[in-house]
Structure formats: structure tokens, C-alpha cells
Design an enzyme around this catalytic site. Structure first.
Site, PDB file in Angstrom:
ATOM      1  N   TRP A   1      -4.505  -1.683  -0.173  1.00 41.84           N
ATOM      2  CA  TRP A   1      -4.816  -2.865  -0.977  1.00 41.84           C
ATOM      3  C   TRP A   1      -5.247  -3.944   0.000  1.00 41.84           C
ATOM      4  O   TRP A   1      -4.484  -4.349   0.868  1.00 41.84           O
ATOM      5  CB  TRP A   1      -3.582  -3.290  -1.769  1.00 41.84           C
TER       6      TRP A   1
ATOM      7  N   GLU B   1       7.316 -15.060 -19.318  1.00 40.01           N
ATOM      8  CA  GLU B   1       7.151 -13.630 -19.039  1.00 40.01           C
ATOM      9  C   GLU B   1       6.119 -13.002 -19.974  1.00 40.01           C
ATOM     10  O   GLU B   1       5.316 -12.159 -19.562  1.00 40.01           O
ATOM     11  CB  GLU B   1       8.499 -12.918 -19.167  1.00 40.01           C
TER      12      GLU B   1
ATOM     13  N   ASN C   1       1.519  -0.304   6.541  1.00 40.73           N
ATOM     14  CA  ASN C   1       1.820  -1.273   5.487  1.00 40.73           C
ATOM     15  C   ASN C   1       2.445  -2.492   6.138  1.00 40.73           C
ATOM     16  O   ASN C   1       3.294  -2.357   7.024  1.00 40.73           O
ATOM     17  CB  ASN C   1       2.817  -0.698   4.477  1.00 40.73           C
ATOM     18  N   GLY C   2       2.086  -3.668   5.681  1.00 40.98           N
ATOM     19  CA  GLY C   2       2.632  -4.893   6.256  1.00 40.98           C
ATOM     20  C   GLY C   2       1.529  -5.782   6.788  1.00 40.98           C
ATOM     21  O   GLY C   2       0.347  -5.617   6.459  1.00 40.98           O
TER      22      GLY C   2
ATOM     23  N   LYS D   1       2.707 -11.108 -18.718  1.00 41.42           N
ATOM     24  CA  LYS D   1       2.321  -9.747 -19.082  1.00 41.42           C
ATOM     25  C   LYS D   1       0.866  -9.714 -19.535  1.00 41.42           C
ATOM     26  O   LYS D   1       0.111  -8.819 -19.172  1.00 41.42           O
ATOM     27  CB  LYS D   1       3.230  -9.202 -20.201  1.00 41.42           C
TER      28      LYS D   1
ATOM     29  N   GLU E   1      -1.479 -10.244 -16.533  1.00 39.65           N
ATOM     30  CA  GLU E   1      -1.489  -9.133 -15.583  1.00 39.65           C
ATOM     31  C   GLU E   1      -2.384  -7.990 -16.030  1.00 39.65           C
ATOM     32  O   GLU E   1      -3.122  -7.421 -15.217  1.00 39.65           O
ATOM     33  CB  GLU E   1      -0.061  -8.593 -15.393  1.00 39.65           C
TER      34      GLU E   1
ATOM     35  N   ARG F   1       1.233   1.654  -7.179  1.00 39.79           N
ATOM     36  CA  ARG F   1       1.463   0.472  -6.345  1.00 39.79           C
ATOM     37  C   ARG F   1       0.219  -0.411  -6.257  1.00 39.79           C
ATOM     38  O   ARG F   1       0.296  -1.550  -5.818  1.00 39.79           O
ATOM     39  CB  ARG F   1       1.892   0.907  -4.934  1.00 39.79           C
TER      40      ARG F   1
ATOM     41  N   HIS G   1       3.409 -33.475 -23.921  1.00 44.94           N
ATOM     42  CA  HIS G   1       3.153 -34.092 -22.616  1.00 44.94           C
ATOM     43  C   HIS G   1       1.955 -33.436 -21.921  1.00 44.94           C
ATOM     44  O   HIS G   1       1.925 -33.332 -20.698  1.00 44.94           O
ATOM     45  CB  HIS G   1       4.401 -33.997 -21.735  1.00 44.94           C
TER      46      HIS G   1
ATOM     47  N   LYS H   1       2.721  -2.864  -7.204  1.00 43.86           N
ATOM     48  CA  LYS H   1       4.045  -2.775  -7.798  1.00 43.86           C
ATOM     49  C   LYS H   1       5.095  -3.467  -6.946  1.00 43.86           C
ATOM     50  O   LYS H   1       5.987  -4.141  -7.461  1.00 43.86           O
ATOM     51  CB  LYS H   1       4.414  -1.298  -7.985  1.00 43.86           C
TER      52      LYS H   1
ATOM     53  N   CYS I   1       0.839  -1.185   0.000  1.00 39.75           N
ATOM     54  CA  CYS I   1       0.000   0.000   0.000  1.00 39.75           C
ATOM     55  C   CYS I   1       0.877   1.239   0.000  1.00 39.75           C
ATOM     56  O   CYS I   1       2.091   1.162  -0.013  1.00 39.75           O
ATOM     57  CB  CYS I   1      -0.907  -0.017   1.219  1.00 39.75           C
TER      58      CYS I   1
END
Length: 605
Positions: free
Chosen positions: A74, A477, A98-99, A481, A484, A27, A500, A600, A2
Site C-alpha cells: 500500500w 460510526e 512493512n513500516g 462506514k 469508507e 489489509r 450551530h 485493515k 501491507c
């Protein structure tokens, strides 16, 4: 994850709080709130949703205050709601945090038994109750905060207002970033440096287990046992304008196009093309060469580590293991004092990566950090470090931080190879690397074609990405992207494993992205491509411009320059995949820079 902004000064700090929170919107968050002093009493204002809703409320009902704290949340404990939003207030104490307080349920039950009433579902609210208890017991504010945190297990960056102290803000940190800025007539704090830079470039980082007291004229630091700590502010050479969109529709698009410059800046910080020298000031001259290397990272940084394994083993012949930090920290890994652990983190504050470092250090290993933030915890606690010179990355979905991490891993490979006396390899790789920025420009010039391609695929519900060798992590990756920012399910897979299982999924409704450039595995990937085409899949291939065959086989084609060194191919192949994901998301109308549920910097487990 946050955003925290706190300030006290000789003038109204509310505009400063709002602007700082705006700088932290990247963020990720789902609610916002502030606490402030008005007529020497604490007021609290909170809104669910975008920060603009809070700003509008303050516009229609202005607040003028010399001291305030602000937060974008968040949701972790408790759904997004006004009640669960920060700040949390109880009997003269307002807290933003935060945490995670891991033992909050246990603490909450004890506090309820004392007659306290809770108004939220969050872990943070227990902090305000604990501080209030300390004040009632006669402790001074700093002592009350310290004693409250002694009861907590977990991580925190907190800012606190206390009734009766309308020109002071108290701070504390453990495992979550918090920075202090010093200006003329004010001091402020924030969870990330971009929130401070519009107001001052004189900044210091609060360290783990430290507390601080801010006034308009000073910032006093204290250890966990409340002994004064002396540390000077440093001037940060950083231009806030670098974080503006500069005419691009989104930060992410701007950052995609900044990659040639970011790669060049990172290269020239450590490599000399004229004399082929590798100079890494962050690695001590007597730093021993390891018997084995472990790479720990999360998300995009983990995929960079997978590519880095190819680079390091090819260049140095030192065995490399790559592991997701959240798995590494819980499996009692075999790490010896002769080993090197490379921690990769864009923010330098990733909680799981920090925990993995702690475990590796307990086992005697040396730590090398690759980060984009020289003021971060990971950067500061490492034994050696390579800073990526990417500049600020605002978009939540990483682009230029990823490519500069690949460059940093190449630089480390060259540093070790140079010490091993592999002059020919060092010269070949440096030549290839210095060709890379211009080759990246060539690929980015294909953006209009990729935008047209993206429109054709924007309504797909699933994607498959295939690659081999050092391009398999690029497939991962690329799929990440797309997931996300467009919310389309996508999966990256090693092409040799397709038979497979994943081949059962392939049909005309599954667009497949194939990384089919000319390299040592070209014939193998072309065989896999034929298998995909025989199932009537729509195929978008990334191929070499010299390939005269593939264009007639696939539905769409993105090209990279011909005859590039294999070590450069991951840096080039990721660009069309970033652009494809961006344009699909843009067509779908998603929030490209701030995707839902994402942040972020993941500073909690």
C-alpha cells in the site's frame, strides 16, 4: 499496513506464498511482488494492481522455488508502480518491508555518495543497500542485517533473501507485526496469522527488536545484539474456514450477520447470567481501581471509546477522557500513576495506539488492552486485557469488531461496578446484555427493507447523521462506514449542535439519518428531527418499534425493539447503519471488502 509472506521448505513454496498473500488481501494494497531462488539466483517478479495479475503471470511462466518472499504494498513513499513495488533488490539482497524508515532520505544521500544507484522512490530500498554494504564488509547475513537496522529509525517487519543462501530467509521486527509458522518440511512467516493458518497452526510471534533465521527444518530467534532467544511455538485454536464467505456476497455482509454470535461469545466469556458474576481472567485480582480513565484509540475503535465513556461514567462514576491516539501521543497529556489507560485496537497493532501506550507507561499509568488478537503487541504488553471474541474480521470496514468492543467496555464497567458493590446495577445490565443477541437478530431481519431504502439513496453525494448521548458516537460510526465503502461524503454530528452550523447545509438534496429511539433524550431528538423536516430534507430515522408517531413524519424507517435498556441501544442502532452503508456501496459497485486507499491494520503513523 501491507502484507508479508515468506517461506522456505523442501518443496516448491510459490503456491504457499500466493495463497498466503491472498489471505492478506483484506489489509488493502495497490501492488504485489515476489522474490525467489531459481538456479540458485534471486529472481524478482512484480505487478501493479490486484494480486490476480501476479498470479496470472506466474501461471503463464511458472516458477519452482524452495525459498521465496512475497509482498502486497500500500503506497506510502512513492506512487503505485512496478519500480516502487516490493521486493526491492540490490546486489544480491532482496527485501520486503512493512513500516516506515523515517530517516531514509538522510541514509539514501549517504549511500548515493558511496556510488550506489537507487531504482525506486521508496524508503524500503535503503535497507537492501545497507545490507549489501554489510555483506561487502565481510559480515555474515544476520550481522549485516542487524547492523543495517541499527542505522534506521522507524518501524519495520522485514523478510530478506540473500544470494548464495537459497534455503534461508531472514526476518526482523520493530513496531510492525510478524509471525512465524512451523510445519512439516517448511517454515514460513507472515504479517498476520490468517496467512499462516492454511498451512500450520503452530505459530509464534516475533517480538520487537528480534531477528530470526528460517530454514526448512527450524527457526532460530535472536535478540538485537544477536544472542539466541528461546521461545516455543504454540498451537493456535483457530479454524481457517471461519474466514470464508459461506455464501455471502462479501465478507462485510457476512460479518454484519455474525454480530449476534460474536456478541454472545464475548458476553459468555466473561459474564454468568445465572449468578450475575463478572469474571475477567485478563484483569489481575489486585488490579487497583483508578482515579481517572483515559481511552486512546483510532478510527472505529475511537468511536467505541466514546460510547465506552458513557458506560464507564454511568456505572462507576470514575471520570473518563477519550482521545484519538495520534493526538494523545503529541500533546504531553496529564496522566498520573493512579490513572488507567484503556487502549482499544481491533488488530492490537495500531502504531499510534502503541505509541500512546508507551507515553502513558512512561508516566506510570497502568494499561488495559481491548483487542481482537491475543497474539498482538498491544494485548501482550498491557497490564490487563479483555479480548473480544469476534473471530476473524476480513472486511476492512469494521463491523463485529466494533460491536464486541462495545461489549468489552460494558464488561469492564460491570467488573469495576461489581468491585464497588453495585449489585443492582450489575444485575440490570447483565439482564439487558443477554437480551441483546436476539434483539440484534430481529434488526438484521430488516435487511431486505434496508436494501430497498439504500437504492433510493445510492446516488446522493452527501449525508448527515445525527444522534444524542451515547448514540452520537453511533452517528459518527455510521457516517464513517458510508464514507469508507461507498466513497460518499458523510458527517456525523451531535443533534444538539445542529443549529450551530450544519443546519445551513440541510435541504432536499441532503439525506439525513436521525437516531431517534425512545430514551432519556427522545423529546430533544424529536425537536431536532422537526427542524430537519422543516428544511425539506429526506430523512431516514432509526426508531423504536413502539413509536407510533415517527413513521408518518419521515421518508424511511428502520426499527429497533421497544423498551430496551439504553446501554443496549448503541449495539442495536449501529446495525441498520452498517446495512445501509453496505447496500449503498454494493449498488454503487465499489470494492466493499477492500475500499480504495484503506488498510485493515494501520501499523504505520
Amino acid at each position: 499496513m501491507c502484507g508479508i509472506v515468506a517461506a522456505t521448505g523442501t518443496d516448491n513454496v510459490i503456491p504457499m506464498i500466493l495463497e498466503g498473500l491472498q489471505k492478506l488481501e483484506y489489509r488493502g494494497y495497490d501492488s504485489a511482488g515476489i522474490a525467489y531462488f531459481e538456479n540458485q539466483k534471486i529472481g524478482v517478479l512484480k505487478e501493479v494492481g490486484k494480486l490476480s495479475r501476479l498470479a496470472e503471470k506466474l501461471r503463464t511462466s511458472p516458477v519452482h522455488s524452495p525459498t521465496a518472499i512475497g509482498h502486497t504494498r500500500w503506497a506510502t513513499h512513492g506512487k503505485p508502480s512496478t519500480i516502487n513495488s516490493h521486493p526491492h533488490y540490490y546486489e544480491g539482497v532482496a527485501v520486503i518491508h512493512n513500516g516506515i524508515i523515517e530517516n531514509y532520505a538522510e541514509l539514501k544521500q549517504k549511500i548515493i555518495a558511496q556510488g550506489h544507484v537507487f531504482s525506486s522512490q521508496t524508503d524500503t530500498e535503503v535497507i537492501s543497500h545497507l545490507i549489501a554494504n554489510g555483506l561487502k564488509a565481510g559480515h555474515a547475513p544476520l550481522e549485516a542485517i542487524s547492523k543495517a537496522l541499527e542505522l534506521c529509525r522507524g518501524t519495520w517487519a522485514i523478510a530478506v533473501l540473500i544470494q548464495g543462501y537459497d534455503h534461508q530467509v531472514w526476518l526482523a521486527r520493530k513496531g510492525s507485526p510478524l509471525f512465524i509458522g512451523s510445519g512439516s518440511g517448511f517454515h514460513l512467516a507472515a504479517s498476520d496469522i490468517p496467512a499462516i493458518l492454511p498451512f500450520t497452526q503452530r505459530i509464534l510471534s516475533l517480538q520487537d527488536h528480534e531477528l530470526a533465521e528460517l530454514t526448512s527444518t527450524g527457526a532460530q530467534l535472536f535478540s538485537s545484539d544477536l544472542h539466541p532467544v528461546t521461545r516455543s511455538f504454540k498451537t493456535i485454536a483457530y479454524n481457517p474456514l471461519m474466514a470464508e464467505k459461506e455464501g455471502y456476497k462479501h465478507y462485510m455482509l457476512k460479518e454484519i450477520f455474525e454480530q449476534p454470535r460474536a456478541v454472545y461469545n464475548t458476553l459468555t466469556a466473561y459474564l454468568n447470567h445465572e449468578d450475575y458474576q463478572v469474571r475477567v481472567p485478563g484483569i489481575p485480582e489486585d488490579f487497583p481501581l483508578p482515579d481517572k480513565i483515559h481511552i486512546v484509540a483510532c478510527g472505529t475503535s475511537y468511536y467505541a471509546g466514546l460510547v465506552g465513556k458513557f458506560y464507564l461514567e454511568a456505572a462507576t462514576r470514575i471520570p473518563v477522557e477519550v482521545e484519538i491516539a495520534s493526538e494523545f501521543r503529541y500533546r504531553d497529556p496529564i496522566v498520573l500513576p493512579s490513572h488507567l489507560v484503556i487502549a482499544i485496537s481491533q488488530s492490537g497493532e495500531t502504531a499510534d495506539t502503541l505509541a500512546a501506550i508507551a507515553i502513558a507507561r512512561q508516566k506510570g499509568a497502568r494499561i488495559l488492552a481491548i483487542t481482537n488478537s491475543p497474539h498482538s503487541q498491544i494485548h501482550q504488553i498491557a497490564d490487563a486485557r479483555i479480548e473480544t471474541i469476534a473471530g476473524p474480521e476480513i472486511g476492512v470496514a469494521s463491523t463485529k469488531a466494533f460491536t464486541t468492543q462495545l461489549v468489552a467496555l460494558l464488561i469492564l464497567s460491570l467488573h469495576i461496578s461489581s468491585r464497588q458493590g453495585k449489585t443492582e446495577l450489575v444485575q440490570q445490565w447483565i439482564d439487558a446484555l443477554f437480551d441483546c443477541p436476539s434483539q440484534m437478530h430481529h434488526i438484521l431481519n430488516q435487511a431486505p427493507q434496508l436494501q430497498v431504502m439504500a437504492r433510493r439513496y445510492a446516488h446522493a453525494t452527501h449525508f448527515l447523521y445525527l444522534g444524542r448521548g451515547n448514540l452520537y458516537p453511533i452517528a459518527l460510526e455510521g457516517a464513517l462506514k458510508l464514507k469508507e465503502i461507498s466513497y460518499i461524503h458523510a458527517e456525523g454530528y451531535p443533534a444538539g449542535e445542529m443549529k450551530h452550523g450544519p443546519i445551513a447545509l440541510i435541504d432536499e438534496d441532503l439525506p439525513t439519518v436521525v437516531l431517534a429511539v425512545k430514551n432519556s433524550q427522545y423529546e430533544k431528538i424529536m425537536s431536532n428531527l422537526e427542524e430537519v423536516l422543516s428544511r425539506n430534507a429526506k430523512v431516514l430515522a432509526v426508531a423504536s418499534s413502539s413509536d407510533m408517531q415517527i413513521g408518518s413524519m419521515v421518508n424511511d424507517l428502520a426499527l429497533i425493539p421497544a423498551d430496551v435498556h439504553e446501554i443496549i441501544q448503541p449495539l442495536l442502532c449501529i446495525l441498520p447503519l452498517q446495512l445501509l452503508a453496505y447496500h449503498i456501496a454494493d449498488f454503487k459497485g465499489t470494492d466493499v471488502d477492500q475500499p480504495r486507499n484503506l488498510a485493515k491494520s494501520v501499523t504505520v503513523e
